[in-house]
Scaffold this motif. Structure first.
Motif, PDB file in Angstrom:
ATOM      1  N   GLU A   1       8.767   4.699   9.858  1.00 30.06           N
ATOM      2  CA  GLU A   1       9.003   6.038   9.296  1.00 30.06           C
ATOM      3  C   GLU A   1       9.022   7.130  10.353  1.00 30.06           C
ATOM      4  O   GLU A   1       9.523   8.205  10.134  1.00 30.06           O
ATOM      5  CB  GLU A   1       7.929   6.352   8.242  1.00 30.06           C
ATOM      6  CG  GLU A   1       7.969   5.439   7.025  1.00 30.06           C
ATOM      7  CD  GLU A   1       9.270   5.545   6.244  1.00 30.06           C
ATOM      8  OE1 GLU A   1       9.854   6.643   6.183  1.00 30.06           O
ATOM      9  OE2 GLU A   1       9.695   4.518   5.690  1.00 30.06           O
ATOM     10  N   ASN A   2       8.474   6.875  11.543  1.00 28.71           N
ATOM     11  CA  ASN A   2       8.389   7.894  12.577  1.00 28.71           C
ATOM     12  C   ASN A   2       9.553   7.861  13.560  1.00 28.71           C
ATOM     13  O   ASN A   2       9.512   8.531  14.587  1.00 28.71           O
ATOM     14  CB  ASN A   2       7.077   7.749  13.371  1.00 28.71           C
ATOM     15  CG  ASN A   2       5.879   7.945  12.475  1.00 28.71           C
ATOM     16  OD1 ASN A   2       5.931   8.750  11.538  1.00 28.71           O
ATOM     17  ND2 ASN A   2       4.809   7.246  12.750  1.00 28.71           N
TER      18      ASN A   2
ATOM     19  N   GLU B   1      14.742   3.077   9.209  1.00 25.86           N
ATOM     20  CA  GLU B   1      13.304   3.052   8.927  1.00 25.86           C
ATOM     21  C   GLU B   1      12.757   1.623   8.922  1.00 25.86           C
ATOM     22  O   GLU B   1      11.613   1.384   9.268  1.00 25.86           O
ATOM     23  CB  GLU B   1      13.017   3.722   7.582  1.00 25.86           C
ATOM     24  CG  GLU B   1      13.282   5.216   7.559  1.00 25.86           C
ATOM     25  CD  GLU B   1      14.762   5.538   7.399  1.00 25.86           C
ATOM     26  OE1 GLU B   1      15.556   4.655   6.982  1.00 25.86           O
ATOM     27  OE2 GLU B   1      15.134   6.688   7.731  1.00 25.86           O
TER      28      GLU B   1
END
Length: 79
Positions: free
Chosen positions: A76-77, A71
């Motif tokens: 976060e994606n 991350e």
């Protein structure tokens, strides 16, 4: 008729030994050759290489034992 270019270094005795490497499609045998000499000898910078100034700097990498979570690298994606 084919053109093969090479560079020859002529010694003080005005002689040069040439070794020409021909492409594979030239078969062995006797050939008539024409040697053309430029009017003036090439200089050290005339051999196709160009000297130029290049800025350099030292790269500092991460410390050897540095680790990151996925991350922290990709967010976060994910990727």
């Amino acid at each position: 008729m084919r053109t093969i270019e090479t560079t020859a270094r002529v010694g003080k005795n005005r002689k040069a030994n040439l070794l020409l490497e021909f492409p594979p499609d030239v078969s062995p045998g006797d050939y008539r050759m024409l040697v053309v000499v430029d009017e003036k000898a090439i200089g050290p910078g005339d051999n196709g290489h160009v000297a130029f100034e290049c800025q350099t700097w030292d790269w500092n990498g991460w410390p050897k034992n540095t680790t990151f979570r996925r991350e922290e690298i990709y967010g976060e994606n994910g990727r």
